[in-house]
Design a protein around this motif. Structure first.
Motif, PDB file in Angstrom:
ATOM      1  N   GLN A  48       0.829  -1.204   0.000  1.00 59.40           N
ATOM      2  CA  GLN A  48       0.000   0.000   0.000  1.00 59.40           C
ATOM      3  C   GLN A  48       0.866   1.258   0.000  1.00 59.40           C
ATOM      4  N   THR A  66      -3.959   8.521  -7.953  1.00 56.15           N
ATOM      5  CA  THR A  66      -3.911   7.337  -8.810  1.00 56.15           C
ATOM      6  C   THR A  66      -2.573   7.256  -9.526  1.00 56.15           C
ATOM      7  N   GLN A  67      -1.950   6.085  -9.400  1.00 56.06           N
ATOM      8  CA  GLN A  67      -0.682   5.867 -10.084  1.00 56.06           C
ATOM      9  C   GLN A  67      -0.810   4.688 -11.031  1.00 56.06           C
ATOM     10  N   THR A  68      -0.261   4.859 -12.223  1.00 54.60           N
ATOM     11  CA  THR A  68      -0.225   3.755 -13.177  1.00 54.60           C
ATOM     12  C   THR A  68       1.138   3.698 -13.853  1.00 54.60           C
ATOM     13  N   LYS A 127       0.800  -0.250 -11.945  1.00 58.32           N
ATOM     14  CA  LYS A 127       1.110  -0.735 -10.596  1.00 58.32           C
ATOM     15  C   LYS A 127       2.471  -1.419 -10.582  1.00 58.32           C
ATOM     16  N   HIS A 128       2.744  -2.160 -11.638  1.00 56.47           N
ATOM     17  CA  HIS A 128       4.005  -2.876 -11.740  1.00 56.47           C
ATOM     18  C   HIS A 128       4.594  -2.640 -13.127  1.00 56.47           C
ATOM     19  N   CYS A 186       0.883   9.810 -12.792  1.00 53.07           N
ATOM     20  CA  CYS A 186       0.220  10.115 -11.520  1.00 53.07           C
ATOM     21  C   CYS A 186      -0.913  11.102 -11.750  1.00 53.07           C
ATOM     22  N   ASN A 210      -0.641   4.490  -4.336  1.00 53.89           N
ATOM     23  CA  ASN A 210      -0.176   3.161  -3.935  1.00 53.89           C
ATOM     24  C   ASN A 210       1.151   2.766  -4.560  1.00 53.89           C
ATOM     25  N   THR A 238       4.192   2.703  -7.899  1.00 50.56           N
ATOM     26  CA  THR A 238       4.524   1.862  -9.047  1.00 50.56           C
ATOM     27  C   THR A 238       5.787   1.101  -8.680  1.00 50.56           C
ATOM     28  N   ARG A 239       5.698  -0.224  -8.734  1.00 51.12           N
ATOM     29  CA  ARG A 239       6.884  -1.028  -8.444  1.00 51.12           C
ATOM     30  C   ARG A 239       7.627  -1.277  -9.738  1.00 51.12           C
TER      31      ARG A 239
END
Lengths: 114, 112
Positions: A42, B5-7, B9-10, B23, B105, B107-108
């Motif tokens: 999170q 909102t972040q895109t 996620k991975h 973002c 949340n 971005t990994r």
């Protein structure tokens, strides 16, 4: 330069026990101080903030923190820990009066024993 | 839900490549911040934009750049990627510079 120190990298407490997470800051003026919590996978959620006024601030989820200027500290407390409080906790100080950037401590990982 | 909102996620990519992280701030927030979180460095401030203008710069590498668009969304561009760039990248937003930050949340990014 502004900095934040969280002396405890990892803390384990039993469920129902009290909790205190330590935070020391270095800042020339009156600081804006924050505590955030990060659960696995999170983002960071704001628990509470201190800008001015009453030095004991209440936050969400039953947490509180006390600002002590003489000790340059802003410790986070909770009287009775729940298993769902297991997470990583970050103390932060406002880095500059001209920007909103936060300087974070290294974080304290809280483990809760059943 | 913070409203940030972040895109994506991975993201998994190879060394030498370039990626763009996106973002969208909370509605009404003018300030956007980018942070990098890694095990060895912790949470490091990269850069801040306020209403389209760069406001503060932190430990951002020259290979990295960012911008904030007129609709206030922001992009972080990472180029010539190295293994050490693997981290969690967070975006945060705030209404004003003295307001609390609200985080997405993340971005990994994994660089292989």
């Amino acid at each position: 330069a502004q900095s934040v120190t969280q002396p405890d990298i990892h803390i384990t407490v039993s469920e129902g026990a009290s909790l205190e997470l330590r935070c020391n800051y270095s800042y020339g003026a009156t600081p804006y101080l924050f505590w955030y919590v990060q659960s696995p996978g999170q983002g960071l959620q704001l628990l509470l903030k201190y800008f001015s006024g009453d030095t004991l601030v209440q936050g969400i989820k039953g947490f509180e923190a006390e600002f002590k200027r003489s000790q340059s500290s802003f410790n986070l407390r909770k009287p009775s820990v729940h298993w769902s409080d297991a997470a990583e906790y970050f103390c932060a100080v406002h880095g500059s009066s001209n920007t909103g950037k936060l300087i974070f401590g290294q974080g304290t990982t809280l483990q809760v024993k059943p | 839900d913070s409203g940030v909102t972040q895109t994506p996620k991975h993201l998994i990519t190879a060394t030498g490549q370039r990626v763009t992280l996106r973002c969208s701030p909370r509605s009404g927030d003018l300030s956007v911040y980018w942070y990098q979180q890694s095990l060895d460095q912790g949470l490091q401030f990269l850069i801040q934009y306020y209403n389209g203008e760069e406001r503060a710069k932190g430990n951002i590498l020259e290979r990295f750049s960012a911008q904030q668009f007129p609709d206030l969304h922001s992009e972080l561009n990472l180029s010539s990627l190295e293994l050490g760039d693997s981290a969690l990248y967070f975006c945060a937003s705030s209404v004003e510079v003295d307001s609390p930050l609200h985080f997405g949340n993340g971005t990994r990014l994994t660089v292989t």
